[in-house]
Write a protein that holds these residues in place. Structure first.
Motif, short mmCIF file in Angstrom:
data_model
loop_
_atom_site.label_atom_id
_atom_site.label_comp_id
_atom_site.label_asym_id
_atom_site.label_seq_id
_atom_site.Cartn_x
_atom_site.Cartn_y
_atom_site.Cartn_z
N UNK A 1 0.83 -1.20 0.00
CA UNK A 1 0.00 0.00 0.00
C UNK A 1 0.87 1.25 0.00
N UNK A 2 1.88 1.26 0.85
CA UNK A 2 2.79 2.40 0.94
C UNK A 2 3.50 2.63 -0.39
N UNK A 3 3.97 1.54 -1.01
CA UNK A 3 4.68 1.68 -2.28
C UNK A 3 3.78 2.26 -3.36
N UNK A 4 2.53 1.82 -3.42
CA UNK A 4 1.60 2.33 -4.43
C UNK A 4 1.30 3.80 -4.21
N UNK A 5 1.04 4.17 -2.96
CA UNK A 5 0.70 5.56 -2.67
C UNK A 5 1.89 6.47 -2.93
N UNK A 6 3.09 6.03 -2.60
CA UNK A 6 4.27 6.84 -2.85
C UNK A 6 4.53 7.01 -4.34
N UNK A 7 3.97 6.13 -5.15
CA UNK A 7 4.06 6.30 -6.61
C UNK A 7 2.95 7.20 -7.14
N UNK A 8 2.13 7.73 -6.25
CA UNK A 8 1.11 8.69 -6.64
C UNK A 8 -0.28 8.11 -6.85
N UNK A 9 -0.49 6.83 -6.56
CA UNK A 9 -1.80 6.22 -6.75
C UNK A 9 -2.67 6.41 -5.51
N UNK A 10 -3.96 6.54 -5.75
CA UNK A 10 -4.94 6.55 -4.67
C UNK A 10 -5.54 5.14 -4.60
N UNK A 11 -5.47 4.53 -3.42
CA UNK A 11 -5.84 3.13 -3.28
C UNK A 11 -7.02 3.00 -2.31
N UNK A 12 -8.11 2.42 -2.79
CA UNK A 12 -9.25 2.12 -1.93
C UNK A 12 -9.06 0.72 -1.34
#
Length: 894
Positions: free
Chosen positions: A72-83
């Protein structure tokens, strides 16, 4: 539910959210389907499988339930919004619901020690309102500023991970482009209704209390709108940390030193010009032993104070810690056991803290009385440091510590749903369950030895796994001794597994007790965690106190180890530094200290000297010493008297911003414009080379006029480094301007930069020497030396070129006679027409012999006539420059 049903549910939930990616819980995994699976697999190097049903195939990727956080952290740090959709039990089975939307500004699972701000920005006719919330610590700040430059400065200072622009900014492409260019923040378009004044004010009052706005003096509608939008966003994304946002802090420009984004970059406060932390002022000063201490140090460096009383208090603490080495080390040893209480408070409020996190809360609360004891047992007891650790409610902190100490087991499991979290004596019902559970486990532990004795089976053991549950395993060599009431359940290579009715009954009892115990412990743990969350403000107070002691200790450690001194602060105009040094550069080289004196009568220094001699370092160290003094730190000098300033403004070099349609010179002029508009007589201004990005006369004119304006109108304390040596003559005409220069020693053609700043001007920059040092080819260096000598001696340049056939060509213009002459076939000019050594002779380079006197037209003759009649001794430099520019334009047109 069928595979198609699961995928259908996934796609339906995805339609409900504007998130880029959906993670949906399916049992013990979070699964991604369809396009999300392909995207996540590509970003995180996960394996993609196919889920097929009724002729359709869907890509699928998944991660274990307990391992979601790093992905989750890796995705968000790449700029994605994750539900994130969690699974829950229903009467008919399982259902799933989106519980949280994780965005860059609402990510709780960060391991970065720096603050992680979510910002909102609102503009109206009178200015900008800004709100900053750190969801990981619960900090919430609001302010208002007058213009876009100030808004950008605050955003650069706080470096938010995510920005919510208000409705009135979303169509301003130029502002948004500047925002993207100046920060790494992700921009999110939150619903416009959240910025509505009435709705925002109601949210702020619900969160912080009815009197919160009045108590902090916040009556700005735009600031309230920004604050309300942040609260709404945090609530709607499901971060669950609103309970940790206990205090609304309003701050104003008058509280802190003004540092625009350009100055923060130029002074390399938190990162170098190359974007690295290593080599920055923060990196140099950071000797903190806790992450909150490092976070606070960064805040102090980017938000220096203007309150002399607060600065004196900090200085007194640093002084006491610097002079008491043993006590300082003891304080640092005690702090080394502290965890990040502010973040633990937010994790408790969000419901994500486990038992080990609550033990960290307990252990950190124990640091506070230990810190008090360390201070009381030393000479630090008489310093303001004692007041810092006395600020939190120690009785309440002790009570919470004792409650956690009485409740939690010393080594609880990571998972909070499987029991083993609490000590005996915490809850009577739980104690009874634990006793019954342990009794059942003792029966199971004794079963194996009992069966061996009773039936004479040597190779027998009782064990348990997820597939078979509890079983009795007997080696094949003893299989003939197995009693009739053993029922075989599995045959292995060298053994067989059996169960008995008694064993199955005991297994059911153990499983039931484990389930009941796990449910009860989880219920008790949630209640305990909620009580910790209710004390979020207490935890924040304790955490802030520990962080402040850590930060002050870090400053003291650096001061003691680097021979820094306590500056004398006053509200006057003086900046007097004896043997000052650059705080970062002195760490890597043998530094030559220099003095500096600026005051009301000597308020503007024109700094000249060779390239690479240290002019920029000299000026930057003056700015950094002023800034450090207003942090409350000691400074690198033998002594220093620092008048508190309201802002530091710098223009040091510039880069093209071609993507925004701005050249180097345009950037330079915009920075200069900001300084001339923003600085006051209480500011410190650092100018390094103004006007160098354009034609010489244009540049000198701008530099000259800017100097006059700063001296006459702004009256700020100013250091201005320049290679326009013409500016040194301003000291003869402007009373507060004085010249200083960096000395150099030239002997037999060799130049030595002495790095020493002395009074008076210089008329040499030694640029050719620097070119030589930089590796410019020797023929170019030698030719440049010849040209420079010719210019100095004869005001003429001998042009060396060709007419296409290899013959050299030269053309000379004699200002005295107004005649051109040119000659081919010789590298030297004809003695009758070449340069005579008179100051009125100039040479115009011609590469193809076009220029001769017969080609002069009336316009050119008019320029020459006006030039002959101009008395340079009676013409001011500015007027003379204007004339020269006008002549150039006329000749250019011709």
């Amino acid at each position: 539910m069928t595979a198609t049903g699961i995928v259908g549910e996934f796609l339906a939930l995805k339609e409900e959210t504007d998130a880029d990616i959906l993670a949906m819980q399916c049992g013990d995994f979070y699964e991604f389907f369809a396009d999300d699976a392909e995207l996540v697999a590509k970003e995180l190097d996960l394996k993609v499988s196919q889920k097929s049903s009724h002729g359709s195939s869907y890509p699928m990727a998944g991660v274990p339930l307990d391992d979601l956080t790093p992905y989750l952290k890796a995705l968000v740090e790449r700029g994605y919004r994750v539900a994130v959709a969690d699974q829950y039990e229903t009467e008919s089975g399982h259902a799933r619901e989106i519980r949280r939307l994780v965005t860059p500004g609402t990510l709780l699972e960060t391991t970065d020690a720096d603050a992680q701000y979510l910002a909102a920005l609102v503009r109206d006719a009178e200015g900008f309102g800004l709100a900053f919330a750190d969801v990981t610590t619960g900090r919430f700040l609001v302010t208002e500023v007058a213009d876009a430059a100030d808004a950008h400065a605050e955003l650069y200072r706080f470096a938010p991970a995510e920005v919510l622009p208000g409705p009135d900014l979303r169509g301003d492409d130029d502002f948004l482009a500047s925002l993207r260019d100046g920060t790494d923040a992700s921009l999110s378009l939150h619903e416009a209704e959240a910025f509505a004044p009435g709705r925002a004010r109601r949210r702020v009052r619900e969160q912080f209390g009815e009197e919160a706005l009045e108590s902090v003096g916040l009556d700005s509608e735009r600031a309230v709108r920004a604050a309300g939008a942040v609260l709404a966003y945090v609530d709607e994304t499901g971060a669950g940390v609103l309970q940790s946002m206990t205090r609304l802090q309003a701050y104003h420009a008058r509280d802190h030193l003004e540092l625009d984004a350009t100055t923060q970059r130029n002074l390399e406060l938190t990162e170098t010009m190359q974007g690295r932390r290593d080599g920055s002022l923060l990196d140099t000063l950071d000797h903190t032993v806790t992450s909150p201490g490092g976070r606070l140090l960064r805040e102090w460096l980017t938000r220096p104070r203007r309150d002399p009383d607060e600065l004196e208090r900090r200085q007194a603490c640093v002084s006491a810690l610097a002079s008491e080495a043993l006590a300082r080390e003891q304080v640092r040893d005690v702090l080394d056991g502290a965890y990040d209480l502010e973040r633990l408070a937010s994790r408790s409020a969000s419901g994500s803290a486990g038992a080990r996190e609550l033990l960290s809360v307990r252990d950190t609360l124990a640091v506070l009385p230990a810190l008090v004891d360390a201070i009381d047992g030393s000479r630090l007891v008489d310093s303001p440091l004692r007041d810092v650790v006395e600020a939190p409610d120690r009785d309440a902190a002790t009570a919470l510590h004792d409650e956690l100490d009485d409740a939690l087991a010393e080594d609880p499991p990571k998972t909070v749903t499987r029991g083993g979290l609490f000590q005996r004596g915490y809850d009577a019902e739980l104690d009874d369950l634990i006793e019954r559970h342990e009794a059942a486990e003792r029966w199971l532990d004794e079963l194996g030895p009992r069966e061996k004795r009773e039936h004479g089976i040597q190779h027998l053991q009782v064990d348990r796994n997820k597939t078979d549950g509890y079983y009795i395993q007997v080696g094949k060599s003893n299989a003939d001794r197995v009693p009739d009431h053993y029922r075989q359940i599995k045959t292995l290579k060298n053994s067989k597994r059996y169960v008995t009715e008694e064993l199955e009954e005991k297994e059911r009892e153990v499983l039931r007790l484990e389930e009941v115990r796990g449910d009860l412990e989880y219920e008790l743990f949630e209640e305990l965690r909620d009580r910790v969350a209710e004390r979020a403000e207490l935890l924040q107070d304790v955490g802030r106190a520990l962080a402040e002691v850590d930060t002050l200790s870090s400053l003291a450690t650096h001061a003691a180890g680097n021979d820094w001194v306590r500056p004398e602060l006053n509200e006057g105009d003086a900046l007097e530094i004896e043997a000052g040094r650059h705080p970062v550069v002195e760490q890597t080289t043998d530094f030559v200290p220099n003095d500096l004196r600026l005051d009301r009568d000597r308020g503007f220094l024109v700094v000249t000297g060779p390239n690479m001699s240290g002019k920029s370092t000299y000026m930057r160290q003056a700015a950094l010493i002023s800034l450090l003094a207003q942090v409350g730190s000691f400074v690198p000098a033998r002594s220093a008297t620092v008048g508190v300033v309201d802002g530091i403004y710098t223009r040091v070099g510039a880069l093209d911003e071609l993507a925004q349609g701005r050249s180097t010179f345009m950037v330079e002029m915009q920075e200069l414009s900001n300084i001339l508009h923003s600085a006051t007589e209480d500011s410190l201004v650092i100018l390094d080379e103004v006007g160098r990005g354009t034609a010489t006369y244009d540049g000198i004119s701008i530099a000259w006029a800017a100097t006059e304006y700063l001296h006459n109108e702004v009256r700020a304390k100013t250091l201005f480094a320049t290679h326009y040596h013409e500016l040194t003559s301003l000291a003869d005409h402007l009373p507060r301007v004085e010249n200083v220069h960096v000395a150099a020693d030239e002997r037999d053609g060799d130049v030595t930069f002495l790095r020493t700043v002395v009074d008076g001007p210089t008329d040499r920059s030694y640029g050719i020497h620097v070119a030589d040092l930089a590796g410019v080819p020797r023929p170019v260096v030698d030719r440049a030396t010849d040209v420079l000598d010719r210019l100095r001696d004869e005001k003429a340049i001998e042009a060396k070129g060709g007419d296409g056939g290899g013959e050299p060509v030269q053309a000379v213009f004699d200002l005295g006679s107004g005649q051109f002459s040119g000659e081919s076939g010789s590298s030297d000019a004809d003695e009758s027409s070449g340069p005579s050594g008179d100051e009125g002779t100039a040479v115009v380079a011609a590469t193809n012999g076009r220029a001769d006197a017969s080609q002069l037209d009336a316009e050119t003759e008019a320029v020459l006539d006006e030039l002959r009649s101009t008395d340079v001794t009676e013409t001011s430099p500015v007027e003379l420059m204007a004339k020269v520019q006008q002549w150039q334009e006329t000749l250019h047109d011709e």
